[in-house]
Write a protein that holds these residues in place. Structure first.
Motif, PDB file in Angstrom:
ATOM      1  N   ASN A  38       0.820  -1.207   0.000  1.00 41.86           N
ATOM      2  CA  ASN A  38       0.000   0.000   0.000  1.00 41.86           C
ATOM      3  C   ASN A  38       0.856   1.260   0.000  1.00 41.86           C
ATOM      4  O   ASN A  38       0.495   2.251  -0.634  1.00 41.86           O
ATOM      5  N   MET A  39       1.975   1.226   0.700  1.00 43.50           N
ATOM      6  CA  MET A  39       2.850   2.397   0.727  1.00 43.50           C
ATOM      7  C   MET A  39       3.487   2.645  -0.636  1.00 43.50           C
ATOM      8  O   MET A  39       3.777   3.782  -0.985  1.00 43.50           O
ATOM      9  N   GLN A  40       3.687   1.620  -1.430  1.00 48.45           N
ATOM     10  CA  GLN A  40       4.324   1.748  -2.736  1.00 48.45           C
ATOM     11  C   GLN A  40       3.312   1.974  -3.866  1.00 48.45           C
ATOM     12  O   GLN A  40       3.694   2.231  -4.995  1.00 48.45           O
ATOM     13  N   ARG A  41       2.051   1.908  -3.537  1.00 51.87           N
ATOM     14  CA  ARG A  41       0.997   1.984  -4.547  1.00 51.87           C
ATOM     15  C   ARG A  41       0.987   3.351  -5.237  1.00 51.87           C
ATOM     16  O   ARG A  41       1.019   4.385  -4.605  1.00 51.87           O
ATOM     17  N   ASN A  42       0.930   3.325  -6.564  1.00 51.97           N
ATOM     18  CA  ASN A  42       0.826   4.537  -7.364  1.00 51.97           C
ATOM     19  C   ASN A  42      -0.657   4.784  -7.629  1.00 51.97           C
ATOM     20  O   ASN A  42      -1.316   4.003  -8.307  1.00 51.97           O
ATOM     21  N   THR A  43      -1.184   5.899  -7.133  1.00 48.71           N
ATOM     22  CA  THR A  43      -2.619   6.166  -7.217  1.00 48.71           C
ATOM     23  C   THR A  43      -2.977   7.178  -8.306  1.00 48.71           C
ATOM     24  O   THR A  43      -4.098   7.669  -8.332  1.00 48.71           O
ATOM     25  N   LEU A  44      -2.067   7.474  -9.211  1.00 49.82           N
ATOM     26  CA  LEU A  44      -2.336   8.488 -10.233  1.00 49.82           C
ATOM     27  C   LEU A  44      -3.552   8.161 -11.093  1.00 49.82           C
ATOM     28  O   LEU A  44      -4.333   9.052 -11.432  1.00 49.82           O
ATOM     29  N   ALA A  45      -3.758   6.917 -11.439  1.00 52.23           N
ATOM     30  CA  ALA A  45      -4.856   6.546 -12.327  1.00 52.23           C
ATOM     31  C   ALA A  45      -6.124   6.134 -11.561  1.00 52.23           C
ATOM     32  O   ALA A  45      -7.090   5.704 -12.173  1.00 52.23           O
ATOM     33  N   TYR A  46      -6.133   6.303 -10.257  1.00 52.29           N
ATOM     34  CA  TYR A  46      -7.274   5.891  -9.448  1.00 52.29           C
ATOM     35  C   TYR A  46      -8.365   6.951  -9.463  1.00 52.29           C
ATOM     36  O   TYR A  46      -8.112   8.124  -9.715  1.00 52.29           O
ATOM     37  N   THR A  47      -9.587   6.530  -9.150  1.00 56.93           N
ATOM     38  CA  THR A  47     -10.690   7.478  -8.999  1.00 56.93           C
ATOM     39  C   THR A  47     -10.432   8.296  -7.733  1.00 56.93           C
ATOM     40  O   THR A  47      -9.675   7.868  -6.849  1.00 56.93           O
ATOM     41  N   PRO A  48     -11.058   9.462  -7.621  1.00 58.79           N
ATOM     42  CA  PRO A  48     -10.848  10.271  -6.413  1.00 58.79           C
ATOM     43  C   PRO A  48     -11.182   9.517  -5.125  1.00 58.79           C
ATOM     44  O   PRO A  48     -10.477   9.654  -4.123  1.00 58.79           O
ATOM     45  N   SER A  50     -10.997   6.223  -4.635  1.00 62.71           N
ATOM     46  CA  SER A  50      -9.939   5.231  -4.403  1.00 62.71           C
ATOM     47  C   SER A  50      -8.669   5.912  -3.916  1.00 62.71           C
ATOM     48  O   SER A  50      -7.991   5.411  -3.020  1.00 62.71           O
ATOM     49  N   LYS A  51      -8.338   7.065  -4.517  1.00 61.29           N
ATOM     50  CA  LYS A  51      -7.163   7.815  -4.074  1.00 61.29           C
ATOM     51  C   LYS A  51      -7.294   8.178  -2.601  1.00 61.29           C
ATOM     52  O   LYS A  51      -6.364   8.009  -1.823  1.00 61.29           O
ATOM     53  N   ALA A  52      -8.467   8.683  -2.234  1.00 63.83           N
ATOM     54  CA  ALA A  52      -8.681   9.087  -0.847  1.00 63.83           C
ATOM     55  C   ALA A  52      -8.511   7.898   0.091  1.00 63.83           C
ATOM     56  O   ALA A  52      -7.904   8.013   1.167  1.00 63.83           O
ATOM     57  N   TYR A  53      -9.044   6.746  -0.301  1.00 60.94           N
ATOM     58  CA  TYR A  53      -8.939   5.545   0.521  1.00 60.94           C
ATOM     59  C   TYR A  53      -7.473   5.157   0.735  1.00 60.94           C
ATOM     60  O   TYR A  53      -7.038   4.930   1.867  1.00 60.94           O
ATOM     61  N   PHE A  54      -6.709   5.094  -0.349  1.00 62.44           N
ATOM     62  CA  PHE A  54      -5.322   4.653  -0.215  1.00 62.44           C
ATOM     63  C   PHE A  54      -4.445   5.701   0.458  1.00 62.44           C
ATOM     64  O   PHE A  54      -3.507   5.361   1.188  1.00 62.44           O
ATOM     65  N   HIS A  55      -4.745   6.966   0.265  1.00 61.99           N
ATOM     66  CA  HIS A  55      -3.986   7.993   0.979  1.00 61.99           C
ATOM     67  C   HIS A  55      -4.283   7.909   2.474  1.00 61.99           C
ATOM     68  O   HIS A  55      -3.389   8.085   3.299  1.00 61.99           O
ATOM     69  N   SER A  56      -5.527   7.601   2.818  1.00 61.19           N
ATOM     70  CA  SER A  56      -5.894   7.402   4.216  1.00 61.19           C
ATOM     71  C   SER A  56      -5.147   6.198   4.795  1.00 61.19           C
ATOM     72  O   SER A  56      -4.629   6.251   5.919  1.00 61.19           O
ATOM     73  N   LYS A  57      -5.096   5.112   4.021  1.00 63.32           N
ATOM     74  CA  LYS A  57      -4.357   3.918   4.464  1.00 63.32           C
ATOM     75  C   LYS A  57      -2.888   4.250   4.693  1.00 63.32           C
ATOM     76  O   LYS A  57      -2.281   3.812   5.678  1.00 63.32           O
ATOM     77  N   LYS A  58      -2.300   5.020   3.761  1.00 62.71           N
ATOM     78  CA  LYS A  58      -0.889   5.381   3.892  1.00 62.71           C
ATOM     79  C   LYS A  58      -0.663   6.205   5.157  1.00 62.71           C
ATOM     80  O   LYS A  58       0.317   5.993   5.879  1.00 62.71           O
ATOM     81  N   ARG A  59      -1.576   7.135   5.460  1.00 59.45           N
ATOM     82  CA  ARG A  59      -1.439   7.932   6.684  1.00 59.45           C
ATOM     83  C   ARG A  59      -1.536   7.048   7.925  1.00 59.45           C
ATOM     84  O   ARG A  59      -0.777   7.227   8.883  1.00 59.45           O
TER      85      ARG A  59
END
Length: 85
Positions: A38-48, A50-59
């Motif tokens: 999850n920390m290495q995941r590139n979220t550029l092509a994700y929906t907003p 999904s991006k929010a979810y993974f950024h939350s996970k990273k935090r």
């Protein structure tokens, strides 16, 4: 004969304890591997969303790791030691 039975019982107990330890550690290892991915995941092509979810996970991951690091307390040496300098 009795001593060999005792030895076998002790060896079985040790083997059982080692299996139990491995069984308990495996979920922790899997979680750490998932966290690393999850920390290495590139979220550029994700929906907003999904991006929010993974950024939350990273935090969350970073906060847990920071908590682990901030609890670090050196166990060797004193502040008064000059380490030969």
């Amino acid at each position: 004969m009795a001593s060999s039975l005792r030895l076998m019982a002790e060896q079985n107990a040790i083997a059982t304890e080692e299996r139990k330890h491995r069984h308990e550690e495996r979920p922790k290892q899997i979680q750490e591997e998932m966290n690393d991915r999850n920390m290495q995941r590139n979220t550029l092509a994700y929906t907003p969303m999904s991006k929010a979810y993974f950024h939350s996970k990273k935090r969350e991951i970073m906060a847990r790791r920071e908590l682990f690091i901030s609890n670090y307390a050196p166990t060797m040496g004193d502040e008064d030691d000059d380490y030969g300098l």
